[in-house]
Design an enzyme around this catalytic site. Structure first.
Site, PDB file in Angstrom:
ATOM      1  N   SER A 266       0.826  -1.207   0.000  1.00 58.59           N
ATOM      2  CA  SER A 266       0.000   0.000   0.000  1.00 58.59           C
ATOM      3  C   SER A 266       0.864   1.262   0.000  1.00 58.59           C
ATOM      4  O   SER A 266       1.737   1.388  -0.850  1.00 58.59           O
ATOM      5  CB  SER A 266      -0.952  -0.068   1.189  1.00 58.59           C
ATOM      6  OG  SER A 266      -2.070   0.693   0.922  1.00 58.59           O
ATOM      7  N   LYS A 270       4.240   1.982  -2.394  1.00 58.10           N
ATOM      8  CA  LYS A 270       4.685   3.170  -3.134  1.00 58.10           C
ATOM      9  C   LYS A 270       6.130   3.460  -2.710  1.00 58.10           C
ATOM     10  O   LYS A 270       7.006   3.762  -3.519  1.00 58.10           O
ATOM     11  CB  LYS A 270       3.802   4.384  -2.798  1.00 58.10           C
ATOM     12  CG  LYS A 270       2.282   4.152  -2.895  1.00 58.10           C
ATOM     13  CD  LYS A 270       1.504   5.416  -2.518  1.00 58.10           C
ATOM     14  CE  LYS A 270       0.088   5.189  -1.942  1.00 58.10           C
ATOM     15  NZ  LYS A 270      -0.874   4.515  -2.728  1.00 58.10           N
ATOM     16  N   HIS A 407      -7.568  -5.745  -0.240  1.00 58.42           N
ATOM     17  CA  HIS A 407      -6.339  -4.990   0.017  1.00 58.42           C
ATOM     18  C   HIS A 407      -5.643  -5.548   1.268  1.00 58.42           C
ATOM     19  O   HIS A 407      -6.117  -5.324   2.383  1.00 58.42           O
ATOM     20  CB  HIS A 407      -6.777  -3.539   0.234  1.00 58.42           C
ATOM     21  CG  HIS A 407      -5.658  -2.556   0.336  1.00 58.42           C
ATOM     22  ND1 HIS A 407      -4.862  -2.224  -0.726  1.00 58.42           N
ATOM     23  CD2 HIS A 407      -5.215  -1.818   1.388  1.00 58.42           C
ATOM     24  CE1 HIS A 407      -3.983  -1.318  -0.343  1.00 58.42           C
ATOM     25  NE2 HIS A 407      -4.173  -1.056   0.942  1.00 58.42           N
TER      26      HIS A 407
HETATM   27  C1  GTR Z   1      -5.380   4.603   1.652  1.00 55.21           C
HETATM   28  C2  GTR Z   1      -4.758   5.403   0.549  1.00 55.21           C
HETATM   29  C3  GTR Z   1      -4.031   4.500  -0.389  1.00 55.21           C
HETATM   30  C4  GTR Z   1      -3.169   3.479   0.339  1.00 55.21           C
HETATM   31  C5  GTR Z   1      -3.730   3.012   1.642  1.00 55.21           C
HETATM   32  C6  GTR Z   1      -2.756   2.367   2.617  1.00 55.21           C
HETATM   33  O1  GTR Z   1      -6.138   5.351   2.509  1.00 55.21           O
HETATM   34  O2  GTR Z   1      -5.777   6.109  -0.111  1.00 55.21           O
HETATM   35  O3  GTR Z   1      -3.279   5.271  -1.303  1.00 55.21           O
HETATM   36  O4  GTR Z   1      -1.894   3.948   0.511  1.00 55.21           O
HETATM   37  O5  GTR Z   1      -4.313   4.023   2.365  1.00 55.21           O
HETATM   38  O6  GTR Z   1      -1.585   2.711   2.676  1.00 55.21           O
HETATM   39  O7  GTR Z   1      -3.202   1.521   3.392  1.00 55.21           O
END
Ligand code: GTR
Length: 430
Positions: A266, A270, A407
């Site tokens: 996540s 990045k 996710h």
């Molecule tokens: C979310 C965000 C994503 C992702 C995620 C995470 O809220 O919008 O870009 O990075 O968090 O890191 O769990």
């Protein structure tokens, strides 16, 4: 109560418009509504030069793209600090029932400010020939959350409050020990002959917007009011922290410095991609569900968009990146070029089918459009020209899978990463 709430609405609207909160288009999850877009060609330089040889790529186009991502998106980070110190905090040769060597080390980034430090946790397999290959990845909630091992030090850094876990004053509680264990199958990683190295991302920079004062930002003269439009955001700071872990790993004889993989999920996916783009000491780069600002193409505007991520997380990227809110076509790059910066090193991108916010197709397309650079460098490519079926990994130089589920980081994901690493780390001809 209710009446006073409605009466306050005009005031709320006024305050939000004064704060510049802009009305954004609804989140798009409809493939037929993805706008038409044209991607910048990774093999054509800004001055129009066609990049036809590896030398042109490495001496002209790659530095140009790295500079564009630095200036316009992640922000400029400092180099290796001059006054770093590594302190051994704890070590055991018989951790996890004799399966592992465990070591906990504090990295002080600048000995003049010992209070800004990162604690690194290492597990190395006991019965594997040394030096061993390792996976390095930051964690979200503290080292003590990745495994129930009672010897792991509980972080003292700022953590997000969470009433369900009894965290009310931004301090981790003992009941959070092991809560992220499903994402870190330590024994399995060790049994496959790899070590695991992790640190809490909040040690490097707490994940909230404080105007770039706390964490490692505060160690440099461009902190706070001096922070400029191309200075580092939090993702660049976390990625810089990953490189500092490698600085330490290079001093550990049991670890093979030529076999260091970086992994992240996540926002930390990045981060892993940006770390891998900047630091070639990472010889494999793995992005797990990294989405917008990671592997997903920004121009598709599917799920999370540039404007949304900048609004929710104004501290993640540099201030220049805000120019591209609702204006993705002006970007001089897209995320396929972030993947291309890793070439010719192996890179693996993983999506999850229910993780539409991260745009799985956009993650796949970045891999596909990075392929010409891998081919130019004689490194093969993706070996796919359409998204593969669910749970069907493609292990080419650019690896990819889309799995069932949401996710998260699962055992299925780790099994593929380990197989991918075996392919490049255990091959005699690598
Ligand atoms: C979310 C965000 C994503 C992702 C995620 C995470 O809220 O919008 O870009 O990075 O968090 O890191 O769990």
């Amino acid at each position: 109560m209710r009446r006073s709430f409605y009466a306050a609405i005009p005031l709320l609207i006024m305050v939000s418009s004064l704060c510049g909160a802009q009305e954004l288009p609804p989140v798009n999850y409809d493939e037929s509504k993805v706008p038409a877009y044209e991607l910048p060609d990774p093999l054509v330089a800004l001055d129009g030069t066609r990049i036809t040889t590896p030398a042109l790529w490495f001496h002209k186009r790659r530095p140009e793209i790295l500079e564009l991502f630095t200036r316009e998106m992640y922000g400029r980070a400092p180099g290796k600090p001059e006054r770093m110190k590594f302190e051994l905090l704890e070590q055991s040769d018989h951790a996890l029932g004799g399966r592992a060597l465990r070591r906990q080390v504090r990295i002080v980034f600048d000995t003049r400010h010992p209070e800004v430090a990162m604690e690194v946790l290492l597990y190395l397999p006991s019965h594997t020939p040394r030096p061993v290959p390792v996976f390095v990845g930051l964690n979200f909630r503290g080292n003590h959350t990745i495994h129930p091992d009672p010897a792991i030090r509980i972080t003292k850094s700022w953590v997000r409050n969470d009433r369900r876990l009894g965290i009310t004053n931004n301090q981790a509680t003992p009941q959070t020990r092991g809560i992220a264990a499903s994402r870190w199958p330590v024994e399995y990683i060790l049994s496959r002959g790899y070590g695991l190295v992790t640190a809490y991302y909040g040690d490097i920079d707490p994940d909230f917007h404080d105007g770039f004062r706390n964490g490692v930002h505060g160690l440099y003269p461009n902190a706070g009011d001096k922070h400029g439009p191309e200075d580092w955001g939090s993702i660049a700071a976390w990625a810089w922290g990953l490189s500092r872990i490698v600085d330490y790993l290079e001093t550990v004889p049991e670890i093979d410095r030529n076999r260091i993989a970086v992994i992240g999920h996540s926002r930390l996916g990045k981060t892993a991609l940006w770390a891998g783009a900047n630091d070639q000491r990472f010889s494999i780069v793995i992005s797990n569900n990294s989405g917008c600002g990671g592997a997903a193409l920004s121009r598709r505007r599917y799920g999370e968009t540039v404007a949304r991520i900048n609004r929710s997380f104004p501290h993640w990227f540099c201030d220049n990146f805000k120019k591209y809110n609702e204006n993705e076509s002006a970007l001089p790059f897209d995320q396929h070029m972030l993947i291309a910066l890793i070439a010719p090193r192996p890179v693996y991108v993983a999506s999850a089918v229910e993780d539409r916010w991260a745009d799985p197709r956009g993650e796949f397309l970045s891999c596909l459009h990075a392929e010409p650079v891998y081919r130019l460098l004689g490194a093969g490519g993706l070996a796919l020209n359409a998204m593969p079926p669910l749970n069907t990994p493609a292990f080419s130089r650019i690896g990819y899978h889309i799995r069932t589920g949401r996710h998260d980081v699962t055992l299925f994901d780790w099994a593929q990463y380990l197989t991918f690493a075996d392919r490049y780390f255990k091959d005699e001809n690598r």
